[in-house]
Motif scaffolding. Structure first.
Motif, PDB file in Angstrom:
ATOM      1  N   SER A 167       0.841  -1.210   0.000  1.00 53.07           N
ATOM      2  CA  SER A 167       0.000   0.000   0.000  1.00 53.07           C
ATOM      3  C   SER A 167       0.874   1.256   0.000  1.00 53.07           C
ATOM      4  O   SER A 167       0.845   2.079   0.914  1.00 53.07           O
ATOM      5  CB  SER A 167      -0.939  -0.006   1.212  1.00 53.07           C
ATOM      6  OG  SER A 167      -0.191  -0.157   2.410  1.00 53.07           O
ATOM      7  N   ILE A 172      -0.034   1.187  -5.423  1.00 57.28           N
ATOM      8  CA  ILE A 172      -1.321   1.678  -5.933  1.00 57.28           C
ATOM      9  C   ILE A 172      -1.274   1.784  -7.452  1.00 57.28           C
ATOM     10  O   ILE A 172      -2.211   1.374  -8.154  1.00 57.28           O
ATOM     11  CB  ILE A 172      -1.665   3.041  -5.294  1.00 57.28           C
ATOM     12  CG1 ILE A 172      -1.993   2.848  -3.798  1.00 57.28           C
ATOM     13  CG2 ILE A 172      -2.834   3.706  -6.022  1.00 57.28           C
ATOM     14  CD1 ILE A 172      -2.113   4.143  -3.033  1.00 57.28           C
ATOM     15  N   SER A 197      -7.500   9.896   1.961  1.00 56.71           N
ATOM     16  CA  SER A 197      -7.779   8.750   1.086  1.00 56.71           C
ATOM     17  C   SER A 197      -9.105   8.078   1.388  1.00 56.71           C
ATOM     18  O   SER A 197      -9.447   7.075   0.758  1.00 56.71           O
ATOM     19  CB  SER A 197      -6.651   7.707   1.215  1.00 56.71           C
ATOM     20  OG  SER A 197      -5.411   8.273   0.888  1.00 56.71           O
ATOM     21  N   PHE A 213     -10.420   3.869  -2.421  1.00 65.45           N
ATOM     22  CA  PHE A 213      -9.592   3.289  -3.476  1.00 65.45           C
ATOM     23  C   PHE A 213     -10.409   2.450  -4.458  1.00 65.45           C
ATOM     24  O   PHE A 213     -10.304   2.609  -5.673  1.00 65.45           O
ATOM     25  CB  PHE A 213      -8.471   2.461  -2.850  1.00 65.45           C
ATOM     26  CG  PHE A 213      -7.481   1.905  -3.840  1.00 65.45           C
ATOM     27  CD1 PHE A 213      -7.134   2.614  -4.979  1.00 65.45           C
ATOM     28  CD2 PHE A 213      -6.883   0.677  -3.628  1.00 65.45           C
ATOM     29  CE1 PHE A 213      -6.220   2.108  -5.887  1.00 65.45           C
ATOM     30  CE2 PHE A 213      -5.967   0.163  -4.522  1.00 65.45           C
ATOM     31  CZ  PHE A 213      -5.628   0.876  -5.659  1.00 65.45           C
TER      32      PHE A 213
END
Length: 295
Positions: A167, A172, A197, A213
C-alpha cells in the motif's frame, strides 16, 4: 531490535506450521483464551468496538462475543501461520466448499478487469491461495513493520505465480495498471486509510473512515467488482469460500455512495459471522471532527 522481532515472529510461524492443522487451530484458540483471561490491549479494543457497534446487544451476550472473537482471532493467527509457511496446495485442501465460483470465472472471461474485495473476516490468507489458484491477480496489502516478515509475506503470498503490491504509491499504481489492462486484483477494503484517502460512511451505524480506493478504481473503467470471503467451518472442518457480485451502487460516480455500499456489504457478512471478524483492529481510530476518540 526490529530485526530481532522479525526473526522471533518467523521462528514462531515455522513452529506452528509443523503442527497438524487441527492441533495448530486448537493451540490458536488457547492463545485466544489467554487473551481473554489476562488484561491486554487487544481484549479492550474488541470490547470498545463491540460496545459502539452493537449497543443493542445485552451486555452478557456482548461479553460472550468478545470471548468468541478472541478465540477465533487466535485460530486465525494459527491458520495464517500454516498458510504462510505451507505449500499452497495444503491450504487449498482445506477449502471444502465454494459458493459463487462461476461469478469469478465469468468476470475473468470478460477480459475487462476484475476487482475482488475482501475484509478481515474469516481467513484472508487461505482466501489468497484460493483466489490465486483461479487466476494470477495482483494482491494489494499493507506491509508489516518488520522487514523480515514483509519479505516472507511477499514471497509466500506470491507462490502461485501472482504478484503482490504494497500500500505505497508504487503499489497503488501497480494495481491501477493491472485493472486498466484487464487483469485481476485483490483488495482488503476495511483497513483504516489516511484522512485524504477515505470518506466517513456507516459501518454498524457508526461513522467509519473507509478507503475510496475501490470506488475510484472502478470509476471510468469496465472492470467487474466481486466480494470474496473465506469463512471458517465449525469443528476444524476447514473453510468455505463465498463469491458475491458487488451491488450496482458500488459503480456510482458518487464516491461517498459507492463507498457506503461497499461498507454495507462487509457489514452484512460480519453480522452473519461476527466472531470471525478482526475486532481487535483499531478500525475506528480516526473520528469525525468534534467526536471523541475511542482508543
Amino acid at each position: 531490535m526490529e530485526r530481532l522481532k522479525g526473526a522471533i515472529i518467523i521462528g514462531f510461524l515455522k513452529v506452528f506450521s509443523l503442527l497438524p492443522f487441527k492441533l495448530a487451530q486448537q493451540l490458536g484458540a488457547v492463545a485466544g483464551w489467554l487473551l481473554w483471561i489476562t488484561p491486554n490491549r487487544s481484549r479492550e479494543v474488541v470490547r470498545i468496538n463491540l460496545r459502539h457497534c452493537m449497543p443493542e446487544m445485552p451486555e452478557d451476550e456482548r461479553e460472550q462475543l468478545v470471548y468468541q472473537t478472541l478465540l477465533d482471532s487466535g485460530r486465525s493467527f494459527a491458520e495464517s501461520a500454516c498458510a504462510w509457511m505451507w505449500k499452497p496446495e495444503s491450504s487449498l485442501s482445506l477449502v471444502r466448499e465454494v459458493e459463487g465460483a462461476d461469478l469469478l470465472h465469468a468476470a475473468l472471461e470478460r477480459g475487462k478487469g476484475v476487482v475482488c474485495i475482501t475484509s478481515h473476516l474469516g481467513n484472508w490468507e487461505v482466501l489468497n491461495h484460493w483466489y490465486c489458484s483461479q487466476c494470477s491477480p495482483v494482491i494489494f496489502y499493507r506491509p508489516p513493520k518488520q522487514a523480515a516478515v514483509d519479505a516472507l509475506l511477499r514471497r509466500q503470498r506470491a507462490q502461485l505465480g501472482n504478484k503482490v503490491a504494497p500500500s505505497t504509491r508504487e503499489g497503488i499504481a501497480m494495481v491501477m495498471r493491472e485493472v486498466r489492462r484487464g487483469g485481476a486484483v485483490g483488495i482488503p477494503a476495511d483497513p483504516e486509510p489516511a484522512l485524504k484517502s477515505g470518506v466517513f460512511v456507516p459501518f454498524f451505524a457508526v461513522a467509519a473512515l473507509t478507503s475510496k480506493f475501490v470506488p475510484n478504481l472502478l470509476r471510468g473503467s469496465e472492470a467487474k467488482a466481486l466480494f470474496l470471503h473465506c469463512l471458517r467451518l465449525p469443528h476444524g472442518q476447514g473453510f468455505k469460500v463465498i463469491v458475491e457480485e458487488a451491488p450496482e451502487a458500488l459503480y456510482s460516480s458518487d464516491v461517498a455512495q459507492a463507498t457506503a455500499s461497499m461498507s454495507a456489504v462487509i457489514e452484512r457478512y460480519v453480522r452473519r459471522w461476527p466472531s470471525q471478524y478482526m475486532w481487535s483492529m483499531k478500525r475506528f481510530k480516526k473520528r469525525p471532527p468534534g467526536e471523541q476518540k475511542w482508543y
